[in-house]
Design an enzyme around this catalytic site. Structure first.
Site, PDB file in Angstrom:
ATOM      1  CE1 TYR A 137      -4.344   1.429   0.478  1.00  0.00           C
ATOM      2  CE2 TYR A 137      -3.020   3.150   1.504  1.00  0.00           C
ATOM      3  CZ  TYR A 137      -4.208   2.723   0.940  1.00  0.00           C
ATOM      4  OH  TYR A 137      -5.264   3.595   0.827  1.00  0.00           O
TER       5      TYR A 137
ATOM      6  CE1 TYR B 206       0.346   8.308  -0.795  1.00  0.00           C
ATOM      7  CE2 TYR B 206       0.132   5.962  -0.372  1.00  0.00           C
ATOM      8  CZ  TYR B 206      -0.443   7.186  -0.658  1.00  0.00           C
ATOM      9  OH  TYR B 206      -1.806   7.285  -0.802  1.00  0.00           O
TER      10      TYR B 206
END
Length: 701
Positions: A371, A375
């Protein structure tokens, strides 16, 4: 108003003087959009006043220069101004300190901090030797252009970026994350740094040579290694959390509207913006998170994980947090975050929807590591991602994000909880440990070598183990001056007649007459009492080092002087007259040395120290290193103990920083329950490809 009135052109030119062309163009675009001549001129007036405020100057005068040579010239100017300021303060140390601090803060530079205890003792005149060194260190920093230059460069970059935000030049339509001016400046600086690394060769004692550019590719300076290590640690935390039965949460914290410069869709100016910089927004997020953690600690809630800081399109930071926590504590943690994230301006429009977001990660749908991988990637190199959140090319955006983080000094990734990564890196440098008594260390080393962060965390005591309780800790040691090529050999001198001692230092030869009075030390910047003498015959020795004269004592005792490279320390000479002693620094030789005591001398780089001398033996001398000035204290046992400049039971001298107020430390390895394991065993010498000068680098990574 399509054209500038002919009577306004000289005034407008003067107002825009010194600004970069991109800033001028931005102001002129808004100038021509104004309805009337008066409104256009008022806009320029208000804008230039705001720019002058950013620069910390009077609203009627300002200038800004984006060229690097300006930093060098300004640094030299400020250093010389501080030298003059200190020189005109007389012998009053408090007055000199206050004037220097006032000068530094006047240019919006944060001065070195001293503790309240030191400041109080400075005001009352009761400084001990260690505190005196700290105060003098502040003055020496202000007198050093090398101290000024990086601070002026950092301030300059932030001023340019602040002005760019003021003119709304940082957004996804003009310059996403950072202004084009700042991006170009940092790219140029990075290119210069890379050339320096490529032209600097490191050679160890085995005659193995490699450029610093190649060495930098072997550690976390390499983006690929940095990203891989981060992902290993995040994955290890996830595996450890699964073993503990913890759940994963992905949280997002943003700032109130007043910290944002422009709208995300149109790029138009945000009317609620209060002039805040990204640093102001980062401070807000830090303060909020500190209150959150304090509240969680009171409730006995201890999450662990990672925090990622990244910019919005206008450079305003926001945080992503991947936290692992017992499932039963999830609700309490989320409520705490919501409470404090909405504490400031929580009633403004859209606050409840945007200021704090939480996503519960379902392991059946995907892993927590998967997930957050996007980022991590888009904030390091952008590889593996086509576009960022605003549709821009990810690789290009990663460069601009790096510029943003470097300009504002924002830490992008931070581990929350868990064990130290320094020991992890040092263990991975080791080969297999065959000593059976250290089998437990080998088990931890193997986990680190296999990139098993979960197992490593478990063996080190778990995510909640205090650093002081972890079985393996980093080993730091004070740097020792090992440059002994200029050390004078011990000589037993025996004579009954002598007239003069001649020291040749930096082509300055001084002959010392015999005197019968207490000597005085004249320092370039600071006057310090000389040694306590207990003798009937005193000889005045004058040392000239970098235009500094010092009168030294002669007494009947054993002489122990530690010197290295263009530096002379106080000598203790026998009362019997000596003839002539010549010391030449750099290729040191001793000639015509005749006296009735043992003499051992070492020379140390442009530094002179005085010492408290006894009638029988001089204590070990402490050395402080500076390029242009001379340290300045009577070295007593207290200072030698606190600063540790001399190692007990040996003649080794520890290195201090260039300002003489702190010792230099280095990472040498690890400590395993009292057992020291050295991981950095090589000594390196740096040589520039175009210059013959060399610099010793001990325990280079």
């Amino acid at each position: 108003m399509p054209e500038v009135h002919k009577h306004d052109k000289p005034w407008l030119k003067g107002k825009l003087y010194g600004l970069p062309s991109l800033h001028k163009a931005a102001i002129m675009r808004h100038y021509k959009k104004q309805a009337t001549r008066r409104e256009a001129n008022l806009y320029v007036l208000h804008t230039t006043k705001a720019i002058a405020q950013v620069l910390g100057k009077d609203s009627h005068f300002y200038s800004i220069n984006v060229e690097d040579k300006d930093h060098k010239a300004q640094a030299k100017y400020h250093a010389r101004s501080c030298i003059k300021t200190a020189a005109t303060s007389g012998d009053n140390l408090l007055n000199a300190y206050n004037r220097i601090i006032h000068y530094i803060t006047g240019y919006q530079i944060t001065p070195p901090k001293l503790s309240e205890a030191v400041l109080n003792n400075l005001k009352t005149g009761t400084l001990n030797e260690t505190e005196l060194a700290q105060v003098v260190g502040v003055l020496k920093r202000a007198n050093d252009e090398a101290w000024w230059k990086p601070k002026l460069r950092r301030q300059h970059n932030r001023q340019i970026e602040t002005i760019s935000r003021l003119l709304n030049q940082v957004n996804k339509h003009r310059g996403i994350y950072a202004s084009n001016i700042t991006v170009d400046n940092f790219k140029t600086q990075w290119q210069n740094n890379q050339e320096l690394l490529e032209n600097t060769i490191a050679t160890n004692e085995l005659d193995y040579s490699v450029s610093l550019a190649e060495l930098s590719k072997l550690n976390v300076s390499n983006p690929a290694i940095r990203k891989a290590e981060l992902m290993v640690r995040i994955r290890g935390f996830e595996d450890y959390a699964k073993q503990m039965g913890y759940s994963a949460l992905f949280l997002t914290m943003t700032t109130p509207s007043k910290y944002h410069r422009s709208y995300s869709k149109s790029g138009d100016a945000n009317p609620n913006w209060n002039g805040a910089t990204p640093l102001d927004a980062q401070d807000y997020l830090n303060r909020t998170f500190q209150r959150i953690r304090a509240s969680l600690n009171r409730d006995k809630i201890s999450p662990f994980g990672f925090r990622i800081a990244e910019p919005h399109h206008d450079g305003t930071p926001h945080w992503h947090l991947l936290l692992f926590i017992p499932t039963v504590q999830q609700k309490a943690l989320v409520e705490t975050f919501e409470k404090y994230c909405l504490e400031e301006d929580g009633d403004e429009q859209g606050a409840k929807e945007r200021r704090f977001k939480v996503e519960y990660i379902d392991p059946d749908k995907g892993s927590a590591t998967g997930y957050v991988v996007k980022y991590v990637s888009k904030n390091i190199d952008g590889e593996g991602i086509d576009h960022d959140s605003y549709g821009k090319e990810a690789v290009t955006s990663a460069v601009r994000i790096k510029v943003w983080a470097s300009c504002w000094g924002i830490r992008q990734f931070q581990q929350i909880g868990g064990v130290g990564v320094t020991q992890w890196r040092e263990l991975r440098r080791l080969e297999k440990i065959t000593d059976q008594s250290l089998d437990w260390v080998e088990t931890i080393r193997k986990a680190a070598d296999e990139s098993n962060w979960s197992r490593y965390t478990e063996l080190m005591g778990g995510v909640f183990c205090k650093r002081s309780d972890q079985p393996i800790r980093p080993l730091y040691a004070n740097k020792i001056d090992k440059r002994t090529e200029t050390t004078l050999p011990n000589a037993v001198l025996n004579t009954t007649t002598a007239n003069e001692l001649t020291y040749k230092v930096n082509r300055a030869t001084v002959v010392n007459p015999v005197m019968n009075t207490e000597p005085v030390i004249n320092l370039t910047e600071t006057t310090i009492p000389n040694a306590v003498l207990n003798t009937t015959t005193v000889t005045d020795l004058t040392y000239k080092v970098n235009r500094t004269s010092i009168a030294n004592p002669v007494m009947n005792t054993e002489l122990t002087n530690n010197l290295t490279e263009t530096t002379i320390l106080n000598a203790v000479l026998g009362t019997e007259p000596a003839t002539e002693l010549t010391c030449k620094v750099n290729r040191t030789t001793v000639a015509n040395s005749v006296m009735n005591t043992e003499f051992s001398t070492n020379l140390t780089e442009t530094t002179i120290l005085s010492t408290v001398l006894g009638t029988e033996v001089a204590p070990e001398l402490t050395k402080t290193k500076n390029q242009k000035s001379i340290p300045n204290s009577v070295i007593e046992t207290e200072l030698a103990t606190e600063l540790g400049n001399t190692s007990s039971g040996s003649n080794q001298i520890y290195k201090s920083n260039r300002y003489g107020d702190a010792l230099m430390t280095q990472l040498k390895g690890i400590v395993c329950l009292g057992v020291e394991i050295i991981t950095r065993v090589h000594e390196w010498t740096l040589t520039h490809a175009h210059k013959p000068n060399t610099v010793n680098l001990e325990f280079c990574q």
